[in-house]
Design a protein around this motif. Structure first.
Motif, PDB file in Angstrom:
ATOM      1  N   ALA A 108     -14.877   2.356  -1.190  1.00  0.00           N
ATOM      2  CA  ALA A 108     -14.032   3.457  -1.637  1.00  0.00           C
ATOM      3  C   ALA A 108     -12.655   2.987  -2.078  1.00  0.00           C
ATOM      4  O   ALA A 108     -11.935   3.734  -2.739  1.00  0.00           O
ATOM      5  N   ALA A 109     -12.282   1.768  -1.726  1.00  0.00           N
ATOM      6  CA  ALA A 109     -10.975   1.245  -2.128  1.00  0.00           C
ATOM      7  C   ALA A 109     -11.071   0.095  -3.107  1.00  0.00           C
ATOM      8  O   ALA A 109     -10.204  -0.066  -3.965  1.00  0.00           O
ATOM      9  N   TYR A 110     -12.134  -0.708  -3.014  1.00  0.00           N
ATOM     10  CA  TYR A 110     -12.194  -1.924  -3.812  1.00  0.00           C
ATOM     11  C   TYR A 110     -13.482  -2.080  -4.599  1.00  0.00           C
ATOM     12  O   TYR A 110     -13.726  -3.135  -5.183  1.00  0.00           O
ATOM     13  N   GLY A 111     -14.326  -1.078  -4.650  1.00  0.00           N
ATOM     14  CA  GLY A 111     -15.502  -1.145  -5.496  1.00  0.00           C
ATOM     15  C   GLY A 111     -16.732  -1.669  -4.790  1.00  0.00           C
ATOM     16  O   GLY A 111     -16.721  -1.987  -3.602  1.00  0.00           O
ATOM     17  N   ILE A 112     -17.817  -1.776  -5.555  1.00  0.00           N
ATOM     18  CA  ILE A 112     -19.113  -2.081  -4.963  1.00  0.00           C
ATOM     19  C   ILE A 112     -19.178  -3.484  -4.394  1.00  0.00           C
ATOM     20  O   ILE A 112     -20.030  -3.777  -3.550  1.00  0.00           O
ATOM     21  N   LEU A 127      -0.167   9.882  -0.736  1.00  0.00           N
ATOM     22  CA  LEU A 127      -1.174   9.739  -1.775  1.00  0.00           C
ATOM     23  C   LEU A 127      -0.999   8.396  -2.477  1.00  0.00           C
ATOM     24  O   LEU A 127       0.104   8.025  -2.855  1.00  0.00           O
ATOM     25  N   VAL A 128      -2.107   7.677  -2.645  1.00  0.00           N
ATOM     26  CA  VAL A 128      -2.119   6.457  -3.432  1.00  0.00           C
ATOM     27  C   VAL A 128      -3.192   6.597  -4.504  1.00  0.00           C
ATOM     28  O   VAL A 128      -4.277   7.134  -4.247  1.00  0.00           O
ATOM     29  N   SER A 129      -2.886   6.161  -5.709  1.00  0.00           N
ATOM     30  CA  SER A 129      -3.842   6.239  -6.811  1.00  0.00           C
ATOM     31  C   SER A 129      -3.580   5.084  -7.757  1.00  0.00           C
ATOM     32  O   SER A 129      -2.486   4.493  -7.766  1.00  0.00           O
ATOM     33  N   GLY A 130      -4.587   4.760  -8.557  1.00  0.00           N
ATOM     34  CA  GLY A 130      -4.394   3.652  -9.480  1.00  0.00           C
ATOM     35  C   GLY A 130      -5.614   3.376 -10.327  1.00  0.00           C
ATOM     36  O   GLY A 130      -6.630   4.081 -10.261  1.00  0.00           O
ATOM     37  N   ALA A 131      -5.495   2.333 -11.136  1.00  0.00           N
ATOM     38  CA  ALA A 131      -6.568   1.931 -12.042  1.00  0.00           C
ATOM     39  C   ALA A 131      -6.558   0.421 -12.158  1.00  0.00           C
ATOM     40  O   ALA A 131      -5.522  -0.237 -11.960  1.00  0.00           O
ATOM     41  N   GLY A 132      -7.726  -0.125 -12.483  1.00  0.00           N
ATOM     42  CA  GLY A 132      -7.839  -1.572 -12.618  1.00  0.00           C
ATOM     43  C   GLY A 132      -8.827  -1.956 -13.697  1.00  0.00           C
ATOM     44  O   GLY A 132      -9.720  -1.187 -14.056  1.00  0.00           O
ATOM     45  N   PHE A 133      -8.642  -3.160 -14.205  1.00  0.00           N
ATOM     46  CA  PHE A 133      -9.556  -3.709 -15.212  1.00  0.00           C
ATOM     47  C   PHE A 133      -9.733  -5.191 -14.925  1.00  0.00           C
ATOM     48  O   PHE A 133      -8.769  -5.893 -14.571  1.00  0.00           O
ATOM     49  N   ARG A 134     -10.972  -5.673 -15.066  1.00  0.00           N
ATOM     50  CA  ARG A 134     -11.255  -7.079 -14.822  1.00  0.00           C
ATOM     51  C   ARG A 134     -12.246  -7.597 -15.853  1.00  0.00           C
ATOM     52  O   ARG A 134     -13.225  -6.918 -16.173  1.00  0.00           O
ATOM     53  N   LYS A 135     -11.976  -8.792 -16.362  1.00  0.00           N
ATOM     54  CA  LYS A 135     -12.889  -9.460 -17.278  1.00  0.00           C
ATOM     55  C   LYS A 135     -13.224 -10.834 -16.709  1.00  0.00           C
ATOM     56  O   LYS A 135     -12.339 -11.630 -16.395  1.00  0.00           O
ATOM     57  N   ASP A 136     -14.513 -11.104 -16.556  1.00  0.00           N
ATOM     58  CA  ASP A 136     -14.997 -12.398 -16.087  1.00  0.00           C
ATOM     59  C   ASP A 136     -15.664 -13.119 -17.256  1.00  0.00           C
ATOM     60  O   ASP A 136     -16.577 -12.587 -17.893  1.00  0.00           O
ATOM     61  N   ILE A 137     -15.205 -14.325 -17.512  1.00  0.00           N
ATOM     62  CA  ILE A 137     -15.775 -15.165 -18.567  1.00  0.00           C
ATOM     63  C   ILE A 137     -16.436 -16.367 -17.895  1.00  0.00           C
ATOM     64  O   ILE A 137     -15.789 -17.072 -17.113  1.00  0.00           O
ATOM     65  N   PHE A 138     -17.701 -16.585 -18.166  1.00  0.00           N
ATOM     66  CA  PHE A 138     -18.406 -17.690 -17.530  1.00  0.00           C
ATOM     67  C   PHE A 138     -19.018 -18.594 -18.586  1.00  0.00           C
ATOM     68  O   PHE A 138     -19.494 -18.150 -19.619  1.00  0.00           O
ATOM     69  N   ARG A 139     -18.980 -19.895 -18.293  1.00  0.00           N
ATOM     70  CA  ARG A 139     -19.469 -20.904 -19.224  1.00  0.00           C
ATOM     71  C   ARG A 139     -20.261 -21.954 -18.452  1.00  0.00           C
ATOM     72  O   ARG A 139     -19.730 -22.597 -17.537  1.00  0.00           O
ATOM     73  N   ARG A 161      -5.259   1.104   1.020  1.00  0.00           N
ATOM     74  CA  ARG A 161      -4.165   0.739   0.115  1.00  0.00           C
ATOM     75  C   ARG A 161      -2.868   1.466   0.461  1.00  0.00           C
ATOM     76  O   ARG A 161      -1.899   1.381  -0.291  1.00  0.00           O
ATOM     77  N   LEU A 162      -2.853   2.174   1.574  1.00  0.00           N
ATOM     78  CA  LEU A 162      -1.658   2.821   2.085  1.00  0.00           C
ATOM     79  C   LEU A 162      -1.186   2.095   3.335  1.00  0.00           C
ATOM     80  O   LEU A 162      -2.001   1.603   4.115  1.00  0.00           O
ATOM     81  N   ARG A 163       0.114   2.051   3.540  1.00  0.00           N
ATOM     82  CA  ARG A 163       0.633   1.499   4.786  1.00  0.00           C
ATOM     83  C   ARG A 163       0.410   2.511   5.898  1.00  0.00           C
ATOM     84  O   ARG A 163       0.968   3.606   5.882  1.00  0.00           O
ATOM     85  N   GLN A 164      -0.417   2.124   6.868  1.00  0.00           N
ATOM     86  CA  GLN A 164      -0.803   3.033   7.940  1.00  0.00           C
ATOM     87  C   GLN A 164      -0.738   2.318   9.282  1.00  0.00           C
ATOM     88  O   GLN A 164      -1.046   1.123   9.363  1.00  0.00           O
ATOM     89  N   PRO A 165      -0.362   3.030  10.339  1.00  0.00           N
ATOM     90  CA  PRO A 165      -0.566   2.445  11.674  1.00  0.00           C
ATOM     91  C   PRO A 165      -2.060   2.302  11.942  1.00  0.00           C
ATOM     92  O   PRO A 165      -2.877   3.067  11.421  1.00  0.00           O
ATOM     93  N   LYS A 166      -2.429   1.346  12.737  1.00  0.00           N
ATOM     94  CA  LYS A 166      -3.839   1.037  12.936  1.00  0.00           C
ATOM     95  C   LYS A 166      -4.622   2.219  13.498  1.00  0.00           C
ATOM     96  O   LYS A 166      -5.839   2.334  13.286  1.00  0.00           O
ATOM     97  N   THR A 167      -3.945   3.105  14.212  1.00  0.00           N
ATOM     98  CA  THR A 167      -4.631   4.262  14.782  1.00  0.00           C
ATOM     99  C   THR A 167      -5.008   5.295  13.732  1.00  0.00           C
ATOM    100  O   THR A 167      -5.791   6.200  14.011  1.00  0.00           O
ATOM    101  N   THR A 187       3.503  -2.702  20.244  1.00  0.00           N
ATOM    102  CA  THR A 187       3.691  -1.993  18.986  1.00  0.00           C
ATOM    103  C   THR A 187       2.370  -1.909  18.252  1.00  0.00           C
ATOM    104  O   THR A 187       1.640  -2.892  18.168  1.00  0.00           O
ATOM    105  N   ILE A 188       2.070  -0.742  17.731  1.00  0.00           N
ATOM    106  CA  ILE A 188       0.851  -0.576  16.952  1.00  0.00           C
ATOM    107  C   ILE A 188       1.059  -1.230  15.592  1.00  0.00           C
ATOM    108  O   ILE A 188       1.996  -0.892  14.880  1.00  0.00           O
ATOM    109  N   PRO A 189       0.194  -2.175  15.203  1.00  0.00           N
ATOM    110  CA  PRO A 189       0.401  -2.858  13.927  1.00  0.00           C
ATOM    111  C   PRO A 189       0.089  -1.958  12.747  1.00  0.00           C
ATOM    112  O   PRO A 189      -0.665  -0.997  12.851  1.00  0.00           O
ATOM    113  N   GLU A 190       0.667  -2.298  11.625  1.00  0.00           N
ATOM    114  CA  GLU A 190       0.373  -1.599  10.383  1.00  0.00           C
ATOM    115  C   GLU A 190      -0.776  -2.275   9.652  1.00  0.00           C
ATOM    116  O   GLU A 190      -0.992  -3.477   9.789  1.00  0.00           O
ATOM    117  N   VAL A 191      -1.485  -1.503   8.875  1.00  0.00           N
ATOM    118  CA  VAL A 191      -2.590  -1.996   8.062  1.00  0.00           C
ATOM    119  C   VAL A 191      -2.351  -1.544   6.629  1.00  0.00           C
ATOM    120  O   VAL A 191      -2.043  -0.375   6.379  1.00  0.00           O
TER     121      VAL A 191
END
Length: 469
Positions: A170-174, A403-415, A66-72, A57-61
């Protein structure tokens, strides 16, 4: 694939048959990667997920686009490692799993600190590789650090690990420039029983795991505990006597996973964990500044995560995810140095600048001037807190268009008084999307990208992707 040339003409027909068999087996291995046959879920679409002539069976990725796709159909080199394979191989440390991934380098720096990189040198700062646990960022961006020893991910709870090898910005940023590792844990409903494991070995190795839970129609939960203890790997031999280094660890983690089901199409996932323990640091290998004793690191981490899943229909669903993580490291140690170092500090002379004499090279600020040694206490404490929000929408227009689309926000606090001279913040905002189009069974097009803005540089970045399989 290279096919061996056979020497004897009279066996040519038999060798042709063997060549066909080996070609089919090689095709199966290339398509299925390292995943075990039958471990992937079956696609809901009309895609034929079996390989003709072979029981595979071809596995899914899920990670690369960010989409469920067969590995091929995945637009990039991706390795899928099933949790059962990890346990069957007897692997005892999470970072050792990545020795199974082509191009991955697993090694150690300093006081036996494990590092994992992809096609790069092994160094302290593991930059440009994104690591996720159930979609939650595990990479410490402030210090470019990935602490594999203290990650609260017992091997018994891993469902699968997906590694997108190569740039996946292209999916998770720099931060995903070198690759993306996504660790997917088992569903609480799949482990609603009592499970215990105790493993011991040489050099003080001890690993204890226990898990219990329950599953019903509206509430699934699991509570797990893991302890990892090890006295260290390296030692030196002097006059036939062994002197071990102080490079082990003693880490405890408590993990809670649950799912609340409100309606057949709506559920809420809740996760939390606490990590407590010590990372032993040998004074001669840690790289710290001439410590008088072992500069051990006390670990006090925790995380909370929630994820709301809602299906409008079988073709349209969304998720809203929120998480907070805190990485707390406490490290104080005493040092001594010649009195001349004080003068160098007063004069802003670099501590590690060298002078050359007839006797060779010497560090200027560590040449004793005859006075007594000076003593000080180094405060290397640091604390990182990350708040992360993400919304993702998936729309299946047809079996051939998704089609998959979305938005994200992240805040890092360092001390940290030592590393950051107090307290600071980083902000990151991003938009992402990917379109998959398969006009025919044998070809798939992917187009998408990620736009993000980070306060680290004050600039915006766009990472596009276009691919055809």
């Amino acid at each position: 694939m290279a096919i061996t040339n056979y020497r004897f003409a009279k066996q040519r027909s038999l060798h042709r048959l063997q060549g066909r068999i080996w070609l089919s087996v090689s095709l199966s291995a290339a398509l299925s990667g390292t995943a075990l046959p039958g471990t992937a879920q079956t696609l809901d679409s009309g895609f034929e997920d079996s390989i003709p002539g072979l029981n595979a069976t071809i596995p899914e990725v899920l990670t690369t686009t960010r989409l469920r796709q067969p590995k091929t159909r995945v637009p990039g080199s991706t390795t899928v490692i099933a949790g059962d394979l990890i346990r069957d191989l007897g692997i005892r440390s999470l970072y050792e799993v990545f020795r199974l991934v082509p191009g991955m380098v697993v090694n150690f720096v300093g006081s036996h600190q494990p590092v994992v990189t992809y096609h790069g040198t092994v160094h302290y700062e593991q930059r440009r590789m994104q690591v996720l646990v159930d979609g939650r960022t595990a990479h410490r961006a402030t210090l470019s650090d990935m602490d594999w020893e203290t990650m609260p991910v017992p091997l018994e709870l891993i469902e699968r690990i997906e590694v997108a090898r190569g740039p996946n910005s292209a999916a998770y940023g720099i931060n995903a420039f070198l690759g993306t590792i996504n660790i997917i844990t088992r569903d609480p409903a799949d482990s609603a029983n009592l499970e215990t494991t105790v493993t011991s070995g040489s050099r003080g190795y001890l690993r204890t795991f226990a898990s219990t839970g329950n599953a019903d129609s509206s509430y699934d939960w699991r509570l797990s505990f893991e302890r990892r203890k090890f006295d260290g790997f390296d030692y030196q031999v002097d006059d036939d006597e062994r002197f071990p280094f102080n490079d082990g660890h003693d880490i405890n983690s408590f993990i809670y996973d649950s799912r609340l089901t409100f309606t057949p199409g709506t559920n809420l996932e809740l996760q939390g964990g606490v990590v407590d323990g010590t990372k032993y640091q040998d004074k001669d290998k840690s790289g710290e500044l001439n410590p008088l004793d072992h500069p051990d690191i006390d670990v006090r981490d925790y995380y909370l995560q929630s994820k709301l899943n809602h299906s409008f229909s079988s073709e349209h669903f969304i998720h809203l995810q929120a998480s907070v993580e805190n990485f707390d490291r406490r490290q104080e140690y005493a040092i001594s140095f010649p009195d001349s170092t004080v003068e160098c500090l007063r004069n802003n002379t670099p501590l590690y600048e060298y002078t050359y004499t007839a006797g060779g090279r010497e560090r200027r600020c560590f040449i004793s001037q005859g006075g007594p040694d000076a003593f000080a206490v180094v405060d290397a404490d640091s604390e990182d807190t990350r708040i992360e929000l993400e919304a993702q929408d998936t729309l299946i227009v047809s079996d051939s268009l998704k089609l998959v689309s979305g938005a994200g926000f992240r805040k890092d606090i360092f001390r940290s008084e030592t590393y950051f001279n107090g307290r600071g913040n980083n902000y990151q905002s991003r938009l992402f999307g990917n379109l998959e189009y398969s006009p025919w069974q044998w070809v798939t097009f992917n187009a998408g990208g990620n736009w993000e803005r980070t306060s680290t540089t004050g600039d915006s970045y766009f990472s596009p992707r276009a691919a055809a399989n």
